[in-house]
Design a protein around this motif. Sequence first.
Motif, PDB file in Angstrom:
ATOM      1  N   PRO A 258     -12.171  -4.477  -6.105  1.00 30.11           N
ATOM      2  CA  PRO A 258     -10.735  -4.658  -6.327  1.00 30.11           C
ATOM      3  C   PRO A 258     -10.378  -5.984  -6.981  1.00 30.11           C
ATOM      4  CG  PRO A 258     -11.268  -4.898  -3.993  1.00 30.11           C
ATOM      5  CD  PRO A 258     -12.508  -4.388  -4.667  1.00 30.11           C
ATOM      6  N   ASP A 259     -11.319  -6.946  -7.003  1.00 34.51           N
ATOM      7  CA  ASP A 259     -11.016  -8.235  -7.609  1.00 34.51           C
ATOM      8  C   ASP A 259     -11.475  -8.308  -9.066  1.00 34.51           C
ATOM      9  OD1 ASP A 259     -13.731  -8.223  -7.152  1.00 34.51           O
ATOM     10  OD2 ASP A 259     -13.813 -10.223  -6.246  1.00 34.51           O
TER      11      ASP A 259
ATOM     12  N   TRP B  62       0.431   0.109  -9.002  1.00 31.68           N
ATOM     13  CA  TRP B  62       1.059  -0.871  -8.118  1.00 31.68           C
ATOM     14  C   TRP B  62       2.373  -0.340  -7.549  1.00 31.68           C
ATOM     15  CZ3 TRP B  62      -1.606  -2.824 -12.467  1.00 31.68           C
ATOM     16  CH2 TRP B  62      -2.739  -3.583 -12.133  1.00 31.68           C
TER      17      TRP B  62
ATOM     18  N   ALA C 266       2.065   1.239  -4.321  1.00 36.65           N
ATOM     19  CA  ALA C 266       1.780   0.321  -3.221  1.00 36.65           C
ATOM     20  C   ALA C 266       3.051  -0.050  -2.463  1.00 36.65           C
ATOM     21  CB  ALA C 266       1.103  -0.951  -3.741  1.00 36.65           C
ATOM     22  N   THR C 267       4.196   0.327  -3.006  1.00 36.26           N
ATOM     23  CA  THR C 267       5.478   0.063  -2.347  1.00 36.26           C
ATOM     24  C   THR C 267       5.967   1.320  -1.636  1.00 36.26           C
ATOM     25  OG1 THR C 267       6.886   0.756  -4.209  1.00 36.26           O
ATOM     26  CG2 THR C 267       6.053  -1.516  -4.232  1.00 36.26           C
TER      27      THR C 267
ATOM     28  N   HIS D 183      -3.358   6.610  -1.655  1.00 30.71           N
ATOM     29  CA  HIS D 183      -4.533   5.905  -1.146  1.00 30.71           C
ATOM     30  C   HIS D 183      -5.515   5.564  -2.250  1.00 30.71           C
ATOM     31  CE1 HIS D 183      -8.533   5.396   0.699  1.00 30.71           C
ATOM     32  NE2 HIS D 183      -7.835   4.715   1.590  1.00 30.71           N
TER      33      HIS D 183
ATOM     34  N   LEU E  17      -4.150   2.311  -3.686  1.00 28.05           N
ATOM     35  CA  LEU E  17      -4.150   1.255  -2.679  1.00 28.05           C
ATOM     36  C   LEU E  17      -5.578   0.778  -2.413  1.00 28.05           C
ATOM     37  CD1 LEU E  17      -1.546   2.794  -0.220  1.00 28.05           C
ATOM     38  CD2 LEU E  17      -1.285   0.632  -1.440  1.00 28.05           C
ATOM     39  N   HIS E  18      -6.488   1.723  -2.310  1.00 33.78           N
ATOM     40  CA  HIS E  18      -7.882   1.349  -2.059  1.00 33.78           C
ATOM     41  C   HIS E  18      -8.490   0.676  -3.280  1.00 33.78           C
ATOM     42  CE1 HIS E  18     -12.275   2.005  -1.852  1.00 33.78           C
ATOM     43  NE2 HIS E  18     -12.110   1.733  -0.589  1.00 33.78           N
TER      44      HIS E  18
ATOM     45  N   TRP F 148      -7.281  -1.290  -5.378  1.00 33.96           N
ATOM     46  CA  TRP F 148      -6.901  -2.697  -5.536  1.00 33.96           C
ATOM     47  C   TRP F 148      -6.967  -3.472  -4.229  1.00 33.96           C
ATOM     48  CZ3 TRP F 148      -7.678  -3.571 -10.221  1.00 33.96           C
ATOM     49  CH2 TRP F 148      -7.373  -2.616 -11.192  1.00 33.96           C
TER      50      TRP F 148
ATOM     51  N   GLU G 151      -5.818  -2.852  -1.183  1.00 34.81           N
ATOM     52  CA  GLU G 151      -4.630  -2.877  -0.338  1.00 34.81           C
ATOM     53  C   GLU G 151      -4.718  -1.901   0.829  1.00 34.81           C
ATOM     54  OE1 GLU G 151      -2.278  -5.067  -0.724  1.00 34.81           O
ATOM     55  OE2 GLU G 151      -3.076  -5.889  -2.591  1.00 34.81           O
ATOM     56  N   ALA G 152      -5.804  -1.153   0.917  1.00 35.70           N
ATOM     57  CA  ALA G 152      -5.991  -0.216   2.033  1.00 35.70           C
ATOM     58  C   ALA G 152      -7.486  -0.016   2.253  1.00 35.70           C
ATOM     59  CB  ALA G 152      -5.314   1.126   1.738  1.00 35.70           C
TER      60      ALA G 152
END
Length: 296
Positions: free
Chosen positions: A133-134, A149, A152-153, A204, A207-208, A210, A212-213
């Motif tokens: 994710p980085d 993104w 993600a909200t 998901h 989110l995964h 990046w 975030e999950a």
Amino acid sequence: MYEYAETAALRIAYDVSGPAQGQTVVTVHGWPDDIHCWEAVLPDLHQAGCRVYRPYLRGFGPTRFRSPDRPRSGQIGALGRDLADFIEALDLHDVVVAGHDWGARAGYVVGALFPERIRALIAISAGYSTNRPDSEVPYPLAHAYWYEWYVATARGREMLERDRRGFCRYLWTTWSPGWEIADADFDRAATAWDNPDWAEISAHAYLHRWGEAPGDPAYQDLEHRLAEPPPVRVPSLVLHGERDGDNLAETTEGKDDLFAEHYQRILLPDVGHFPPREAPAATAEAILRLTPTTGP
């Protein structure tokens, strides 16, 4: 009527067509789409003597989880494991995999980590890269990935649930500028997104991606192996539309060192994100480059 393959996680719905003894080709659709993206590609594959299997991804169409308690994960490791399990469940061998978008990402996993049953890979509209994710994202690509993104909200996830057709219609339009989308084709694909797990899996996935999950622990080992991508170990061809407004064409450049066998990249001028729909003849030709044929 669809047929079904039982795996440890899923009951995978699929369509199969073409000569019963033909060369096995498994075509895997992307997001947001469904198995009918290959409809105009099929005649050329059938004529060449191919037996074509078209599975629905997890969260799409009639495919269902076998357990209500299984995490509704959209992570790449899960998609790749699903494809490997599908091929094993049907005891398919010498398989040519053609994957678009999410299907391409699943194909990379199979080609790198489960190549024993795979003859060749055709990956469409998605490049092979690190699963970390980085990883660096250039600003033009970050702009193209706005929707990843957005989900993600809470507001974005609400759109996935409440207005999935409007949301996806906008993505189709902007990802393939200039392509006249037939309403009937879009509506047919959209029925696959009525799957009760579609929105959760879709959110998901990004989110995964990046960080975030968390992922499903069942795929932790796979994700670890994919973090620094292992080479794809089967002959491969990458097909990409030059006008792709999602995975920009530059995302498949300079990847030669990630493929241990024969590798080729083909760019399609005036084609966007959906080559199987926008350029079915060119898509079929690309698949058949790596496919033994028995037809005329």
